[in-house]
Design a protein around this motif. Sequence first.
Motif, PDB file in Angstrom:
ATOM      1  N   LEU A 162      -6.464  10.019   1.528  1.00 36.87           N
ATOM      2  CA  LEU A 162      -6.615   9.285   0.276  1.00 36.87           C
ATOM      3  C   LEU A 162      -7.087   7.857   0.557  1.00 36.87           C
ATOM      4  CD1 LEU A 162      -6.026  10.029  -2.694  1.00 36.87           C
ATOM      5  CD2 LEU A 162      -3.783   8.968  -2.400  1.00 36.87           C
ATOM      6  N   VAL A 163      -8.095   7.445  -0.212  1.00 33.06           N
ATOM      7  CA  VAL A 163      -8.638   6.091  -0.131  1.00 33.06           C
ATOM      8  C   VAL A 163      -8.320   5.385  -1.444  1.00 33.06           C
ATOM      9  CG1 VAL A 163     -10.756   4.721   0.062  1.00 33.06           C
ATOM     10  CG2 VAL A 163     -10.521   6.837   1.371  1.00 33.06           C
ATOM     11  N   GLY A 164      -7.888   4.135  -1.364  1.00 32.79           N
ATOM     12  CA  GLY A 164      -7.647   3.328  -2.550  1.00 32.79           C
ATOM     13  C   GLY A 164      -8.663   2.205  -2.629  1.00 32.79           C
ATOM     14  N   VAL A 165      -9.333   2.087  -3.770  1.00 33.60           N
ATOM     15  CA  VAL A 165     -10.289   1.008  -4.008  1.00 33.60           C
ATOM     16  C   VAL A 165      -9.636   0.030  -4.974  1.00 33.60           C
ATOM     17  CG1 VAL A 165     -12.593   0.406  -4.830  1.00 33.60           C
ATOM     18  CG2 VAL A 165     -12.225   2.604  -3.679  1.00 33.60           C
ATOM     19  N   VAL A 166      -9.331  -1.158  -4.486  1.00 29.92           N
ATOM     20  CA  VAL A 166      -8.644  -2.174  -5.289  1.00 29.92           C
ATOM     21  C   VAL A 166      -9.682  -3.133  -5.841  1.00 29.92           C
ATOM     22  CG1 VAL A 166      -6.903  -3.983  -5.303  1.00 29.92           C
ATOM     23  CG2 VAL A 166      -6.607  -1.982  -3.818  1.00 29.92           C
ATOM     24  N   THR A 167      -9.748  -3.217  -7.172  1.00 31.13           N
ATOM     25  CA  THR A 167     -10.747  -4.084  -7.803  1.00 31.13           C
ATOM     26  C   THR A 167     -10.328  -4.420  -9.227  1.00 31.13           C
ATOM     27  OG1 THR A 167     -13.073  -4.332  -8.419  1.00 31.13           O
ATOM     28  CG2 THR A 167     -12.163  -2.110  -8.545  1.00 31.13           C
ATOM     29  N   HIS A 168     -10.691  -5.605  -9.655  1.00 35.23           N
ATOM     30  CA  HIS A 168     -10.483  -6.000 -11.051  1.00 35.23           C
ATOM     31  C   HIS A 168     -11.715  -5.683 -11.905  1.00 35.23           C
ATOM     32  CE1 HIS A 168      -7.386  -8.576  -9.104  1.00 35.23           C
ATOM     33  NE2 HIS A 168      -6.701  -8.159 -10.157  1.00 35.23           N
ATOM     34  N   ASP A 169     -12.772  -5.174 -11.298  1.00 30.87           N
ATOM     35  CA  ASP A 169     -14.003  -4.874 -12.021  1.00 30.87           C
ATOM     36  C   ASP A 169     -13.762  -3.717 -12.994  1.00 30.87           C
ATOM     37  OD1 ASP A 169     -16.725  -4.821 -12.751  1.00 30.87           O
ATOM     38  OD2 ASP A 169     -17.138  -3.289 -11.240  1.00 30.87           O
ATOM     39  N   ALA A 170     -13.892  -3.980 -14.282  1.00 32.43           N
ATOM     40  CA  ALA A 170     -13.616  -2.967 -15.316  1.00 32.43           C
ATOM     41  C   ALA A 170     -14.534  -1.754 -15.198  1.00 32.43           C
ATOM     42  CB  ALA A 170     -13.741  -3.586 -16.701  1.00 32.43           C
ATOM     43  N   ALA A 171     -15.742  -1.941 -14.696  1.00 36.40           N
ATOM     44  CA  ALA A 171     -16.686  -0.828 -14.565  1.00 36.40           C
ATOM     45  C   ALA A 171     -16.206   0.215 -13.562  1.00 36.40           C
ATOM     46  CB  ALA A 171     -18.067  -1.343 -14.166  1.00 36.40           C
ATOM     47  N   ALA A 172     -15.339  -0.156 -12.651  1.00 35.51           N
ATOM     48  CA  ALA A 172     -14.849   0.792 -11.643  1.00 35.51           C
ATOM     49  C   ALA A 172     -14.104   1.953 -12.277  1.00 35.51           C
ATOM     50  CB  ALA A 172     -13.957   0.073 -10.638  1.00 35.51           C
ATOM     51  N   ARG A 173     -13.513   1.742 -13.434  1.00 39.71           N
ATOM     52  CA  ARG A 173     -12.776   2.802 -14.129  1.00 39.71           C
ATOM     53  C   ARG A 173     -13.707   3.978 -14.467  1.00 39.71           C
ATOM     54  NH1 ARG A 173      -9.597  -0.304 -16.714  1.00 39.71           N
ATOM     55  NH2 ARG A 173      -7.794   0.184 -15.435  1.00 39.71           N
TER      56      ARG A 173
ATOM     57  N   MET B 210       0.856  -1.187   0.000  1.00 42.78           N
ATOM     58  CA  MET B 210       0.000   0.000   0.000  1.00 42.78           C
ATOM     59  C   MET B 210       0.894   1.240   0.000  1.00 42.78           C
ATOM     60  SD  MET B 210      -3.167   1.012   2.532  1.00 42.78           S
ATOM     61  CE  MET B 210      -2.504   0.123   3.864  1.00 42.78           C
ATOM     62  N   SER B 211       0.573   2.175  -0.854  1.00 42.34           N
ATOM     63  CA  SER B 211       1.328   3.418  -0.959  1.00 42.34           C
ATOM     64  C   SER B 211       1.267   4.176   0.367  1.00 42.34           C
ATOM     65  CB  SER B 211       0.733   4.268  -2.079  1.00 42.34           C
ATOM     66  OG  SER B 211       1.349   5.529  -2.105  1.00 42.34           O
ATOM     67  N   ALA B 212       2.354   4.863   0.705  1.00 42.25           N
ATOM     68  CA  ALA B 212       2.433   5.573   1.971  1.00 42.25           C
ATOM     69  C   ALA B 212       1.365   6.653   2.106  1.00 42.25           C
ATOM     70  CB  ALA B 212       3.822   6.179   2.134  1.00 42.25           C
ATOM     71  N   ASP B 213       0.924   7.233   0.992  1.00 48.84           N
ATOM     72  CA  ASP B 213      -0.063   8.309   1.102  1.00 48.84           C
ATOM     73  C   ASP B 213      -1.512   7.817   1.072  1.00 48.84           C
ATOM     74  OD1 ASP B 213       0.156   7.618  -1.560  1.00 48.84           O
ATOM     75  OD2 ASP B 213       0.145   9.667  -2.305  1.00 48.84           O
ATOM     76  N   VAL B 214      -1.743   6.515   0.902  1.00 52.46           N
ATOM     77  CA  VAL B 214      -3.102   5.964   0.963  1.00 52.46           C
ATOM     78  C   VAL B 214      -3.406   5.637   2.422  1.00 52.46           C
ATOM     79  CG1 VAL B 214      -4.590   4.037   0.315  1.00 52.46           C
ATOM     80  CG2 VAL B 214      -3.090   5.072  -1.382  1.00 52.46           C
ATOM     81  N   THR B 215      -4.392   6.318   2.984  1.00 50.13           N
ATOM     82  CA  THR B 215      -4.762   6.121   4.372  1.00 50.13           C
ATOM     83  C   THR B 215      -5.579   4.855   4.561  1.00 50.13           C
ATOM     84  OG1 THR B 215      -4.779   8.515   4.693  1.00 50.13           O
ATOM     85  CG2 THR B 215      -5.926   7.201   6.345  1.00 50.13           C
ATOM     86  N   LEU B 216      -6.478   4.581   3.624  1.00 50.83           N
ATOM     87  CA  LEU B 216      -7.360   3.416   3.708  1.00 50.83           C
ATOM     88  C   LEU B 216      -7.396   2.726   2.357  1.00 50.83           C
ATOM     89  CD1 LEU B 216      -9.605   1.705   5.127  1.00 50.83           C
ATOM     90  CD2 LEU B 216     -11.233   3.414   4.276  1.00 50.83           C
ATOM     91  N   GLU B 217      -7.117   1.432   2.348  1.00 51.03           N
ATOM     92  CA  GLU B 217      -7.235   0.652   1.123  1.00 51.03           C
ATOM     93  C   GLU B 217      -8.414  -0.302   1.289  1.00 51.03           C
ATOM     94  OE1 GLU B 217      -3.844  -0.504  -1.447  1.00 51.03           O
ATOM     95  OE2 GLU B 217      -4.348  -2.508  -0.691  1.00 51.03           O
ATOM     96  N   ILE B 218      -9.355  -0.234   0.350  1.00 51.52           N
ATOM     97  CA  ILE B 218     -10.546  -1.081   0.379  1.00 51.52           C
ATOM     98  C   ILE B 218     -10.353  -2.198  -0.638  1.00 51.52           C
ATOM     99  CG2 ILE B 218     -13.046  -1.158   0.124  1.00 51.52           C
ATOM    100  CD1 ILE B 218     -13.051   1.895   0.667  1.00 51.52           C
ATOM    101  N   ASP B 219     -10.307  -3.419  -0.159  1.00 52.05           N
ATOM    102  CA  ASP B 219     -10.072  -4.578  -1.016  1.00 52.05           C
ATOM    103  C   ASP B 219     -11.399  -5.067  -1.586  1.00 52.05           C
ATOM    104  OD1 ASP B 219      -9.358  -6.895  -2.280  1.00 52.05           O
ATOM    105  OD2 ASP B 219      -8.435  -7.827  -0.525  1.00 52.05           O
ATOM    106  N   CYS B 220     -11.615  -4.793  -2.864  1.00 51.39           N
ATOM    107  CA  CYS B 220     -12.833  -5.215  -3.554  1.00 51.39           C
ATOM    108  C   CYS B 220     -12.520  -6.221  -4.655  1.00 51.39           C
ATOM    109  CB  CYS B 220     -13.555  -3.995  -4.124  1.00 51.39           C
ATOM    110  SG  CYS B 220     -14.167  -2.864  -2.871  1.00 51.39           S
ATOM    111  N   ARG B 221     -11.391  -6.900  -4.533  1.00 52.57           N
ATOM    112  CA  ARG B 221     -11.055  -7.935  -5.508  1.00 52.57           C
ATOM    113  C   ARG B 221     -12.172  -8.976  -5.494  1.00 52.57           C
ATOM    114  NH1 ARG B 221      -6.459  -6.766  -2.660  1.00 52.57           N
ATOM    115  NH2 ARG B 221      -4.597  -6.195  -3.816  1.00 52.57           N
TER     116      ARG B 221
END
Length: 79
Positions: A35-46, A1-12
């Motif tokens: 900063l929040v990171g949403v991790v997902t392989h769902d193409a619609a998230a783009r 997780m990047s140092a500047d991402v405070t919360l990473e949401i795992d949506c894999r």
Amino acid sequence: MSADVTLEIDCRGLRCPMPVIELAKRIDEVEVGDLVGVVTHDAAARVDVPAWCRMKGQEYAGEDDADDGAPRFLVRRIV
């Protein structure tokens, strides 16, 4: 997780609209400016994550990759 991402949401493994629903449920866990990171392989998230940001007054901060190379969509909490 990047140092500047405070919360990473795992949506894999979650499909539309679940990544945005998870983002909406958890955005209040961080302070304004974080900063929040949403991790997902769902193409619609783009499309969905930037659209959600516009609707909710948050800042879409772009896209990078999680540690395993999965797409991560970045949102800065503004309100």
